[in-house]
Scaffold this active site. Structure first.
Site, mmCIF file in Angstrom:
data_model
loop_
_atom_site.group_PDB
_atom_site.id
_atom_site.type_symbol
_atom_site.label_atom_id
_atom_site.label_comp_id
_atom_site.label_asym_id
_atom_site.label_seq_id
_atom_site.Cartn_x
_atom_site.Cartn_y
_atom_site.Cartn_z
ATOM 1 N N GLN A 96 -5.973 11.646 -6.665
ATOM 2 C CA GLN A 96 -5.141 10.928 -5.693
ATOM 3 C C GLN A 96 -3.749 11.544 -5.546
ATOM 4 O OE1 GLN A 96 -5.182 7.072 -7.928
ATOM 5 N NE2 GLN A 96 -3.043 6.942 -7.316
ATOM 6 N N HIS A 107 5.051 -1.444 -17.124
ATOM 7 C CA HIS A 107 6.305 -2.178 -16.968
ATOM 8 C C HIS A 107 5.975 -3.622 -16.591
ATOM 9 C CE1 HIS A 107 5.438 -1.674 -12.736
ATOM 10 N NE2 HIS A 107 5.457 -0.355 -12.867
ATOM 11 N N MET A 126 -2.038 3.391 -13.994
ATOM 12 C CA MET A 126 -1.858 4.785 -14.402
ATOM 13 C C MET A 126 -0.902 4.852 -15.595
ATOM 14 S SD MET A 126 -2.250 7.061 -11.007
ATOM 15 C CE MET A 126 -0.623 6.908 -10.333
ATOM 16 N N GLY A 127 -0.741 3.725 -16.284
ATOM 17 C CA GLY A 127 0.066 3.717 -17.496
ATOM 18 C C GLY A 127 1.560 3.687 -17.262
ATOM 19 N N SER A 160 6.565 2.965 -12.295
ATOM 20 C CA SER A 160 6.564 3.964 -13.365
ATOM 21 C C SER A 160 7.424 5.158 -12.975
ATOM 22 C CB SER A 160 5.139 4.431 -13.651
ATOM 23 O OG SER A 160 4.308 3.321 -13.909
ATOM 24 N N GLY A 173 5.861 -5.166 -13.877
ATOM 25 C CA GLY A 173 4.943 -5.320 -12.741
ATOM 26 C C GLY A 173 3.506 -5.351 -13.238
ATOM 27 N N HIS A 174 3.150 -4.355 -14.058
ATOM 28 C CA HIS A 174 1.806 -4.326 -14.643
ATOM 29 C C HIS A 174 1.557 -5.583 -15.477
ATOM 30 C CE1 HIS A 174 2.688 0.189 -14.454
ATOM 31 N NE2 HIS A 174 1.628 0.061 -13.674
ATOM 32 N N LYS A 192 3.292 -4.326 -4.280
ATOM 33 C CA LYS A 192 4.205 -3.176 -4.264
ATOM 34 C C LYS A 192 3.557 -2.004 -3.518
ATOM 35 C CE LYS A 192 6.842 0.242 -6.055
ATOM 36 N NZ LYS A 192 5.962 1.346 -5.778
ATOM 37 N N ASP A 193 2.274 -1.800 -3.793
ATOM 38 C CA ASP A 193 1.513 -0.752 -3.107
ATOM 39 C C ASP A 193 0.620 -1.433 -2.072
ATOM 40 O OD1 ASP A 193 2.224 1.627 -4.982
ATOM 41 O OD2 ASP A 193 1.690 -0.024 -6.307
HETATM 42 P P1 AMP Z 1 0.217 2.113 -11.021
HETATM 43 O O1 AMP Z 1 0.167 2.202 -12.511
HETATM 44 O O2 AMP Z 1 1.557 2.469 -10.460
HETATM 45 O O3 AMP Z 1 -0.931 2.826 -10.358
HETATM 46 O O4 AMP Z 1 0.052 0.590 -10.659
HETATM 47 C C1 AMP Z 1 -1.021 -0.176 -11.154
HETATM 48 C C2 AMP Z 1 -1.019 -1.516 -10.466
HETATM 49 O O5 AMP Z 1 0.212 -2.200 -10.725
HETATM 50 C C3 AMP Z 1 -1.142 -1.422 -8.945
HETATM 51 O O6 AMP Z 1 -1.996 -2.449 -8.478
HETATM 52 C C4 AMP Z 1 0.274 -1.617 -8.489
HETATM 53 O O7 AMP Z 1 0.388 -2.147 -7.194
HETATM 54 C C5 AMP Z 1 0.780 -2.610 -9.507
HETATM 55 N N1 AMP Z 1 2.247 -2.571 -9.570
HETATM 56 C C6 AMP Z 1 3.036 -1.486 -9.721
HETATM 57 N N2 AMP Z 1 4.339 -1.836 -9.678
HETATM 58 C C7 AMP Z 1 4.373 -3.183 -9.481
HETATM 59 C C8 AMP Z 1 5.414 -4.144 -9.339
HETATM 60 N N3 AMP Z 1 6.708 -3.799 -9.383
HETATM 61 N N4 AMP Z 1 5.077 -5.435 -9.141
HETATM 62 C C9 AMP Z 1 3.774 -5.809 -9.074
HETATM 63 N N5 AMP Z 1 2.751 -4.944 -9.211
HETATM 64 C C10 AMP Z 1 3.025 -3.645 -9.403
#
Ligand code: AMP
Length: 275
Positions: free
Chosen positions: A63, A36, A32-33, A186, A38-39, A151-152
């Protein structure tokens, strides 16, 4: 002689079909942009394991169970695109809402009653929205692998089960990336320094607590006490703090094969993590 490989930005279904036509080993990283580290770890893994990598940036409206949360969700497309270019990602999918949801916007997907735990219990319709958009993305992109973060954890668990049953795609689980024990997110962009420090302290506390659970039996009451203690100590509203089995997300009475799941509010911002 320099070789310029351009990152392609895809906006419509036609763009997607033209760009991906004939490719067989596609790695997909849905986001979702507001990218960081993690992404970035997910993206690097895809670049390593797959021939071509596509990253989507789409703040999926269905969602979100609160309009305000959707509106306030951090958006940084320009910065994200610069980063993705630097990482040498092949494709970015940046669809408008109307490209993903042409017809009905309410998800037809239902979550089983026994899966209505943790976030599914507190965020009505959330995972239905996640599975719906993942279904649409997978149908359009036809990836071989989809990279998602631990994380999720519940999102990963439900998506893996749903997608792998329906498509010839593998959902790859990737470790949580942390900064000073705090999981990158994020949503952390919405927190001030003071609250970020508080979130770090909560994470540290739970990492130490989890170690204390090794060799203990019937830990349910210890986890319950911890929930009360943390709420008071940090003045936070905890939605849930539960020890559950990684394999099936059933409540667990001992450390082995289990994770501690937490969701709490810090100054109206909802954070989740697992240890
Ligand atoms: P989001 O943009 O928050 O929807 O996350 C996109 C993907 O990045 C999802 O698969 C999250 O689980 C993963 N993600 C988010 N934060 C982290 C993190 N700190 N470490 C590893 N993966 C992450």
């Amino acid at each position: 002689l320099k070789c310029f490989i351009q990152m392609k930005i895809l906006v419509t279904n036609t763009d997607l079909n033209e760009a991906l036509n004939g490719l067989s080993n596609i790695g997909f990283v849905p986001t979702m942009g507001s990218l960081h580290k993690g992404h970035i770890s997910l993206i690097k893994r895809s670049l390593k394991e797959c021939d071509k990598t596509i990253v989507s940036i789409f703040v999926n409206p269905i969602q979100f169970n609160s309009k305000k949360d959707y509106k306030n969700y951090p958006r940084n497309n320009k910065k994200d695109l610069q980063l993705l270019k630097k990482l040498k990602v092949n494709f970015v999918f940046l669809p408008k809402e109307s490209v993903i949801y042409k017809t009905k916007k309410k998800s037809q997907i239902k979550i089983n009653k026994k899966d209505r735990i943790l976030c599914a219990k507190f965020r009505k319709g959330h995972f239905e929205g996640v599975l719906d958009v993942m279904n649409r993305f997978t149908k359009l992109i036809k990836p071989k692998k989809i990279f998602m973060g631990e994380k999720d954890f519940q999102q990963l668990y439900l998506t893996k089960r749903y997608i792998e049953k329906k498509y010839d795609a593998k959902v790859v689980s990737c470790k949580t990336i942390r900064d000073n024990k705090l999981a990158l997110s994020s949503r952390n962009l919405l927190l001030t320094r003071k609250y970020l420090n508080k979130a770090k302290a909560v994470s540290k506390n739970l990492i130490i607590f989890k170690k204390k659970l090794i060799l203990r039996k019937n830990v349910r009451h210890l986890v319950y006490q911890k929930k009360i203690e943390l709420s008071k100590l940090f003045d936070i509203k905890i939605e849930y703090l539960e020890l559950r089995k990684k394999r099936n997300l059933k409540i667990s009475e001992n450390f082995k094969g289990s994770k501690l799941f937490i969701s709490y509010y810090l100054n109206k911002i909802r954070l989740i993590d697992n240890f």
